[in-house]
Write an enzyme that holds these catalytic residues in place. Structure first.
Site, PDB file in Angstrom:
ATOM      1  N   HIS A 100     -89.105  46.602   1.059  1.00  0.00           N
ATOM      2  CA  HIS A 100     -88.757  45.301   0.487  1.00  0.00           C
ATOM      3  C   HIS A 100     -89.972  44.430   0.149  1.00  0.00           C
ATOM      4  CE1 HIS A 100     -84.674  46.313   0.862  1.00  0.00           C
ATOM      5  NE2 HIS A 100     -84.439  45.885   2.079  1.00  0.00           N
TER       6      HIS A 100
ATOM      7  N   HIS B 222     -80.093  40.573  -1.303  1.00  0.00           N
ATOM      8  CA  HIS B 222     -79.790  41.281  -0.059  1.00  0.00           C
ATOM      9  C   HIS B 222     -78.717  40.556   0.762  1.00  0.00           C
ATOM     10  CE1 HIS B 222     -80.523  43.839   3.424  1.00  0.00           C
ATOM     11  NE2 HIS B 222     -81.424  44.524   2.726  1.00  0.00           N
TER      12      HIS B 222
ATOM     13  N   ASP C  29     -76.797  53.802   4.706  1.00  0.00           N
ATOM     14  CA  ASP C  29     -77.954  53.056   4.218  1.00  0.00           C
ATOM     15  C   ASP C  29     -78.601  53.910   3.141  1.00  0.00           C
ATOM     16  OD1 ASP C  29     -79.977  51.260   3.813  1.00  0.00           O
ATOM     17  OD2 ASP C  29     -81.037  51.662   5.678  1.00  0.00           O
TER      18      ASP C  29
ATOM     19  N   GLU D 157     -76.722  46.303  -2.737  1.00  0.00           N
ATOM     20  CA  GLU D 157     -78.013  45.952  -3.325  1.00  0.00           C
ATOM     21  C   GLU D 157     -78.175  46.700  -4.646  1.00  0.00           C
ATOM     22  OE1 GLU D 157     -81.093  46.467  -0.167  1.00  0.00           O
ATOM     23  OE2 GLU D 157     -79.291  46.763   1.078  1.00  0.00           O
TER      24      GLU D 157
END
Length: 449
Positions: A171, A262, A344, A415
């Site tokens: 990120h 996010h 994820d 996302e």
């Protein structure tokens, strides 16, 4: 960044809708004092925006504390959104249920101090939770914090950014876009109201000397100076749109770019009982995903979701298969749910069809619905992928905006973005932003009940 012709078409559409607010904002800035909120100015029937002082936060670019403001957007259907200029963060989204009763449907913190301390603290290897942040310069992971770009007149150049998530950069690095105070301006359009946030990221951003956290041998940082504008807008159709415009201000340096929001969603309400998100029904418009290794870096190929727990082409409860450790993942040697401690992963969105075309010609990414409240979220985007994350690393140590602890499975993210580690995967859609180039992207979170 490819599909430039499609981006131009979207830009023309935005001129008639969301982007029209930029021009209308000239001379219409909302003013506020430190002690009191700004006056509310209507943009259309039932639409309003207000601004209030939210505190001070240190900004690395400025080198000192800057004032932080919170904008509140409201429509005539009982929906409101609060956005803070620190991190261009969505603090809360209040959406009505089937009976018209609103609830906050995203995770967040109550105070600016909590965002500064916990959201993405700039200390490696602690990466934080990124509640509601605008994430960049590169969202998701870059393997080993390294990538190579060909620069005009020079050829291939190696770049390094801080490692802050195991062996990888996550990120944006240690001080990503979520750690900065963004300039802001309200915008008023035809049938919508919003706020435009602006940040200029310098050439060498996230560069550090040897021995710095996450940079044992030193980090070059990202090449090129870029200007990022993020415009949030709300309309009376309960659509929260996010439009990103990024310009590479350097004339002789290319860079990489991957932006996303996010926000963590729980359509039962962020204060609902623990585990409530596990029963919410998810669909993802993707026949393929990118399986990962033990550090969440894609293996480099696209795998079919069919016959695996990754298949959300038909509706499934989020938690229905999240514990299936015996499942096939079309990824020999890697049990995807064990490695990531849940979902994820990046799903590869199917090409847009007439049936999956939504507002502004965007492609359907995902939907979520909560049987108890009747709330539904539909996600539309022009991005090639969506990272679906089930808050696997919330451990009950963080106190949310309504005063209770957030635990694993409390919510999920959509996302919308390019694929993880794309700078090191030439077969993935390119994330290169060339010298002097401007790119646009739009995602819409649409709520209904």
């Amino acid at each position: 960044m490819r599909e430039i012709g499609r981006q131009r078409r979207l830009r023309r559409l935005l001129t008639m809708g969301l982007a029209a607010m930029v021009a209308l904002a000239v001379g219409g800035a909302v003013t506020a004092t430190r002690a009191q909120a700004a006056s509310t100015r209507p943009a259309a029937a039932g639409l309003s925006i207000s601004r209030a002082f939210f505190g001070f936060a240190f900004d690395k670019y400025a080198g000192h504390n800057l004032p932080v403001y919170r904008y509140t957007l409201r429509n005539n259907r009982g929906m409101s959104v609060q956005i803070i200029t620190y991190g261009a963060i969505v603090q809360d989204i209040w959406a009505p249920d089937r009976n018209g009763v609103p609830a906050d449907v995203v995770l967040g913190f109550k105070t600016l101090a909590d965002y500064v301390q916990f959201d993405s603290p700039p200390v490696a290897p602690t990466t934080g939770v990124y509640f509601g942040e605008t994430v960049g310069r590169y969202a998701n992971r870059i393997a080993n914090g390294k990538f190579t770009l060909s620069q005009p007149g020079v050829g291939p150049v190696n770049y390094t950014i801080p490692v802050n998530n195991g062996p990888n950069a996550l990120h944006g690095g240690i001080v990503g876009f979520g750690n900065h105070v963004w300039a802001s301006q309200p915008v008023f359009g035809f049938g919508s109201v919003g706020v435009r946030l602006t940040l200029i990221s310098p050439n060498g951003d996230e560069g550090y000397p040897a021995g710095s956290p996450g940079c044992p041998s030193g980090c070059t940082g990202y090449p090129a100076t870029i200007k990022v504008m993020v415009t949030y807008t709300l309309n009376n159709a309960n659509q929260l749109a996010i439009h990103y415009t990024t310009t590479n201000l350097s004339t002789n340096l290319n860079t990489v770019l991957n932006l996303t929001n996010h926000s963590y969603f729980n359509l039962a309400g962020e204060s609902s009982f623990p585990g409530s998100a596990y029963g919410q029904i998810i669909t993802i418009n993707a026949n393929k995903y990118t399986p990962t290794n033990t550090t969440s870096i894609p293996l480099g190929y696209l795998a079919s979701v069919f016959g695996t727990p990754m298949n959300f082409t038909t509706p499934f409860a989020m938690g229905a298969r999240i514990q299936d450790v015996s499942a096939n993942f079309n990824s020999p040697g890697f049990n995807q749910l064990l490695e990531a401690q849940g979902y994820d992963h990046n799903w590869v969105l199917n090409p847009r069809t007439p049936a999956t075309t939504g507002p502004l010609g965007l492609n359907l990414a995902a939907t979520a619905s909560d049987p108890g409240s009747g709330r539904t979220l539909t996600v539309w985007t022009d991005q090639p992928g969506v990272q679906f994350y089930t808050s696997n690393f919330l451990t009950g140590t963080l106190v949310g905006i309504s005063g209770h602890a957030y635990r694993q499975g409390a919510a999920y993210t959509f996302e919308t973005q390019h694929f993880p580690n794309s700078p090191n995967q030439p077969n993935f859609p390119s994330t290169e932003l060339k010298a002097g180039q401007t790119v646009n992207s739009t995602t819409i979170f649409a709520f209904s009940s």
